[in-house]
Design a protein around this motif. Structure first.
Motif, mmCIF file in Angstrom:
data_model
loop_
_atom_site.group_PDB
_atom_site.id
_atom_site.type_symbol
_atom_site.label_atom_id
_atom_site.label_comp_id
_atom_site.label_asym_id
_atom_site.label_seq_id
_atom_site.Cartn_x
_atom_site.Cartn_y
_atom_site.Cartn_z
ATOM 1 N N ASP A 1 0.821 -1.211 0.000
ATOM 2 C CA ASP A 1 0.000 0.000 0.000
ATOM 3 C C ASP A 1 0.847 1.250 0.000
ATOM 4 O O ASP A 1 0.513 2.233 -0.661
ATOM 5 N N LEU A 2 1.928 1.214 0.807
ATOM 6 C CA LEU A 2 2.673 2.439 1.045
ATOM 7 C C LEU A 2 4.123 2.111 1.406
ATOM 8 O O LEU A 2 4.376 1.142 2.123
ATOM 9 N N VAL A 3 5.038 2.941 0.904
ATOM 10 C CA VAL A 3 6.461 2.774 1.220
ATOM 11 C C VAL A 3 6.930 4.072 1.861
ATOM 12 O O VAL A 3 6.855 5.137 1.239
ATOM 13 N N ILE A 4 7.367 3.990 3.101
ATOM 14 C CA ILE A 4 7.783 5.186 3.827
ATOM 15 C C ILE A 4 9.304 5.274 3.740
ATOM 16 O O ILE A 4 10.010 4.374 4.215
ATOM 17 N N ASN A 5 9.772 6.319 3.096
ATOM 18 C CA ASN A 5 11.213 6.476 2.908
ATOM 19 C C ASN A 5 11.744 7.447 3.951
ATOM 20 O O ASN A 5 11.580 8.657 3.829
ATOM 21 N N LEU A 6 12.358 6.908 5.003
ATOM 22 C CA LEU A 6 12.859 7.761 6.080
ATOM 23 C C LEU A 6 14.194 8.364 5.674
ATOM 24 O O LEU A 6 15.074 7.662 5.176
ATOM 25 N N LYS A 7 14.339 9.674 5.930
ATOM 26 C CA LYS A 7 15.592 10.330 5.559
ATOM 27 C C LYS A 7 16.141 11.124 6.734
ATOM 28 O O LYS A 7 15.378 11.767 7.462
ATOM 29 N N LEU A 8 17.452 11.040 6.869
ATOM 30 C CA LEU A 8 18.110 11.749 7.957
ATOM 31 C C LEU A 8 19.416 12.311 7.415
ATOM 32 O O LEU A 8 20.035 11.694 6.541
ATOM 33 N N ARG A 9 19.832 13.456 7.966
ATOM 34 C CA ARG A 9 21.071 14.070 7.475
ATOM 35 C C ARG A 9 22.231 13.097 7.616
ATOM 36 O O ARG A 9 22.362 12.403 8.622
ATOM 37 N N GLU A 10 23.065 13.105 6.596
ATOM 38 C CA GLU A 10 24.122 12.105 6.501
ATOM 39 C C GLU A 10 25.071 12.133 7.697
ATOM 40 O O GLU A 10 25.520 11.085 8.173
ATOM 41 N N GLU A 11 25.329 13.356 8.208
ATOM 42 C CA GLU A 11 26.257 13.474 9.347
ATOM 43 C C GLU A 11 25.764 12.644 10.529
ATOM 44 O O GLU A 11 26.558 12.187 11.358
ATOM 45 N N ALA A 12 24.435 12.483 10.633
ATOM 46 C CA ALA A 12 23.876 11.803 11.805
ATOM 47 C C ALA A 12 23.883 10.280 11.665
ATOM 48 O O ALA A 12 23.879 9.559 12.667
ATOM 49 N N LEU A 13 23.899 9.779 10.425
ATOM 50 C CA LEU A 13 23.709 8.331 10.221
ATOM 51 C C LEU A 13 24.816 7.493 10.845
ATOM 52 O O LEU A 13 24.556 6.522 11.562
ATOM 53 N N LEU A 14 26.072 7.891 10.549
ATOM 54 C CA LEU A 14 27.201 7.118 11.067
ATOM 55 C C LEU A 14 27.193 7.153 12.598
ATOM 56 O O LEU A 14 27.320 6.118 13.268
ATOM 57 N N GLY B 1 3.979 5.686 -7.588
ATOM 58 C CA GLY B 1 3.159 6.576 -6.754
ATOM 59 C C GLY B 1 2.957 6.071 -5.344
ATOM 60 O O GLY B 1 1.999 6.440 -4.668
ATOM 61 N N LYS B 2 3.895 5.212 -4.849
ATOM 62 C CA LYS B 2 3.688 4.616 -3.515
ATOM 63 C C LYS B 2 4.639 5.180 -2.452
ATOM 64 O O LYS B 2 4.579 4.761 -1.306
ATOM 65 N N LEU B 3 5.544 6.070 -2.871
ATOM 66 C CA LEU B 3 6.608 6.485 -1.945
ATOM 67 C C LEU B 3 6.217 7.727 -1.153
ATOM 68 O O LEU B 3 5.885 8.755 -1.742
ATOM 69 N N LEU B 4 6.271 7.618 0.167
ATOM 70 C CA LEU B 4 6.094 8.788 1.028
ATOM 71 C C LEU B 4 7.478 9.168 1.557
ATOM 72 O O LEU B 4 8.082 8.407 2.312
ATOM 73 N N GLU B 5 7.985 10.332 1.141
ATOM 74 C CA GLU B 5 9.292 10.794 1.623
ATOM 75 C C GLU B 5 9.076 11.432 2.991
ATOM 76 O O GLU B 5 8.206 12.297 3.135
ATOM 77 N N PHE B 6 9.878 11.031 3.967
ATOM 78 C CA PHE B 6 9.732 11.655 5.279
ATOM 79 C C PHE B 6 11.099 12.033 5.835
ATOM 80 O O PHE B 6 11.910 11.174 6.178
ATOM 81 N N ASP B 7 11.345 13.352 5.919
ATOM 82 C CA ASP B 7 12.601 13.866 6.482
ATOM 83 C C ASP B 7 12.463 13.927 7.988
ATOM 84 O O ASP B 7 11.615 14.667 8.508
ATOM 85 N N LEU B 8 13.300 13.162 8.685
ATOM 86 C CA LEU B 8 13.213 13.171 10.152
ATOM 87 C C LEU B 8 13.742 14.516 10.656
ATOM 88 O O LEU B 8 14.876 14.887 10.357
ATOM 89 N N PRO B 9 12.912 15.230 11.422
ATOM 90 C CA PRO B 9 13.355 16.551 11.862
ATOM 91 C C PRO B 9 14.293 16.500 13.071
ATOM 92 O O PRO B 9 14.895 17.499 13.442
ATOM 93 N N GLY B 10 14.417 15.368 13.741
ATOM 94 C CA GLY B 10 15.243 15.274 14.951
ATOM 95 C C GLY B 10 15.030 13.907 15.569
ATOM 96 O O GLY B 10 14.827 12.915 14.856
#
Ligand code: ADP
Length: 301
Positions: free
Chosen positions: A173-186, A266-275
Motif C-alpha cells: 500500500d505504502l512505502v515510507i522512505n525515512l531520511k536523515l542528514r548524513e552526518e547523523a547516520l554514522l 506513486g507509492k513512496l512517502l518521503e519523510f525527512d526526520l526533523p530530529g
C-alpha cells in the motif's frame, strides 16, 4: 483471479531469473498471497497535507479494503527504520518484520547458513535475494499460522529484484522512505546498543549539529536503556565505522534504485526526520493521518 495472475507472473519472472530458486519464490508467493482477513483494518484519509504525499494515499481506501496494512520502510542504515516501524506496528496491530532481525536470528541459531551469513553481514554486504526471501517466507508462513495479517516490512526489499518479486505477489500500500542528514547516520549506528536479554534498541550518541550556512541545526538526544538493561548492552558486530561506511555505500548502489521503483508507482512517502523521537514521531503520525489513532489508543490505555 487477480491473485492467480499476479502469482503466475511473479513465478514466471522468478523462474526466468533463476530456475533453481523457483521453489523458494513459490514459497514466498504462497506466504504473501493469502493476506486477506482483518481484525483492525485501517484506512488513511485522503486529505494529507504533505508536499510529498504519494498518489497511493488518495486511493488506499479502495486498494486495502478488507485487510490490514501492508507497508514497507526504506532508509539508510542508522536512520531509525526499526524504531518507527516497531512503534507503528504496535499502534496498528500488525507485525513488524525486520529482515535484518531474521538474519541475526539465523546467525545466532548456528544453523547451516550461519557461518555463510556471518561472513556476509560482518563485511556489510547484502545477503543473496534467495536466502533473504527464504527467511522472509518462513517468517510469513509462521505468522500466518498464528493468524497474523498485514505487515510492516523493515529492510525488505533492498534490491530492485526483491521489489519486483514482492510487487508481483502482493499489493504494497505504502512505502515510507525515512531520511536523515548524513552526518547523523554514522553517529547513530556507532551509538546503537542492544539489550542482549530483551532485544531492546538504545542509543548512546548525542547528535548536536549546529546551524551553519543557512542550514538549520539538529539535535537528537541519546536514548538511554532502562536500569534493567543497562548492564546487558551489546554492540552489533556490523556497527563498526568501516562496516557502516560500506553499508551506506551498498545502500546507495543497491537500495537507492528501490526508491525510484516505488516513486514511479506513486507509492513512496518521503519523510525527512526533523530530529529525535519526540519531534519526529508526532510529525510522522501526522504525515500518515494517524494522530487520531494514537489519541484513541492513549485514551483507552
Ligand atoms: P541496516 O542497519 O543496515 O539497515 P539491517 O538490520 O536491516 O541493517 O540488516 C543487517 C544486515 O542483514 C544487512 O547488512 C544485510 O547483510 C542483511 N540484510 C537484511 N535485509 C536484507 C535484504 N532485504 N537483502 C539482503 N540482505 C539483507
Amino acid at each position: 483471479m487477480a491473485v492467480v495472475s499476479r502469482c503466475s507472473r511473479a513465478a514466471t519472472a522468478a523462474t526466468t531469473a533463476n530456475a533453481t530458486t523457483a521453489p523458494t519464490f513459490a514459497y514466498l508467493i504462497r506466504s504473501l498471497s493469502p493476506f486477506s482477513s482483518s481484525s483492525s483494518t485501517f484506512y488513511p484519509q485522503n486529505d494529507l497535507n504533505n508536499r510529498n504525499k504519494p498518489a497511493v494515499l488518495g486511493t488506499l481506501k479502495r486498494e486495502s479494503k478488507g485487510r490490514n496494512v501492508q507497508w514497507v520502510f526504506l532508509g539508510c542504515p542508522g536512520v531509525g527504520k526499526g524504531t518507527y516501524a516497531s512503534r507503528l506496528s504496535n499502534l496498528l496491530g500488525v507485525p513488524h518484520i525486520s529482515t535484518g532481525d531474521l538474519v541475526r536470528d539465523e546467525l545466532a541459531s548456528s544453523g547451516p547458513l550461519s557461518s555463510q551469513l556471518k561472513e556476509i553481514v560482518t563485511q556489510g554486504k547484502l545477503v543473496s535475494d534467495e536466502i533473504i526471501i527464504d527467511l522472509l517466507s518462513k517468517r510469513l508462513e509462521a505468522g500466518e499460522a498464528k493468524g497474523e495479517s498485514g505487515f510492516i516490512l523493515d529492510g525488505f526489499p533492498r534490491t530492485v529484484r526483491q521489489a519486483e518479486i514482492l510487487e508481483g505477489v502482493t499489493d504494497i500500500d505504502l512505502v515510507i522512505n525515512l531520511k536523515l542528514r548524513e552526518e547523523a547516520l554514522l553517529a547513530k549506528c556507532l551509538g546503537r546498543r542492544i539489550c542482549s536479554e530483551c532485544g531492546g534498541n538504545y542509543n548512546v550518541a548525542c547528535i548536536d549539529i549546529k546551524a551553519e550556512n543557512g542550514r538549520p541545526g539538529m539535535y537528537m538526544a541519546p536514548l538511554p536503556p532502562p536500569p534493567q538493561c543497562a548492564s546487558k548492552l551489546i554492540t552489533r558486530p556490523d556497527d563498526t565505522e568501516e562496516v557502516v561506511k560500506q553499508r551506506l555505500r551498498i545502500y546507495q548502489a543497491m537500495t537507492r534504485p528501490v526508491e525510484d521503483f516505488y516513486r514511479s508507482r506513486g507509492k513512496l512517502l518521503e519523510f525527512d526526520l526533523p530530529g529525535g523521537i519526540p519531534e519526529s514521531w508526532p510529525k510522522l503520525l501526522c504525515a500518515l493521518n494517524l494522530e487520531d489513532r494514537e489519541d484513541k489508543q492513549s485514551a483507552a490505555a
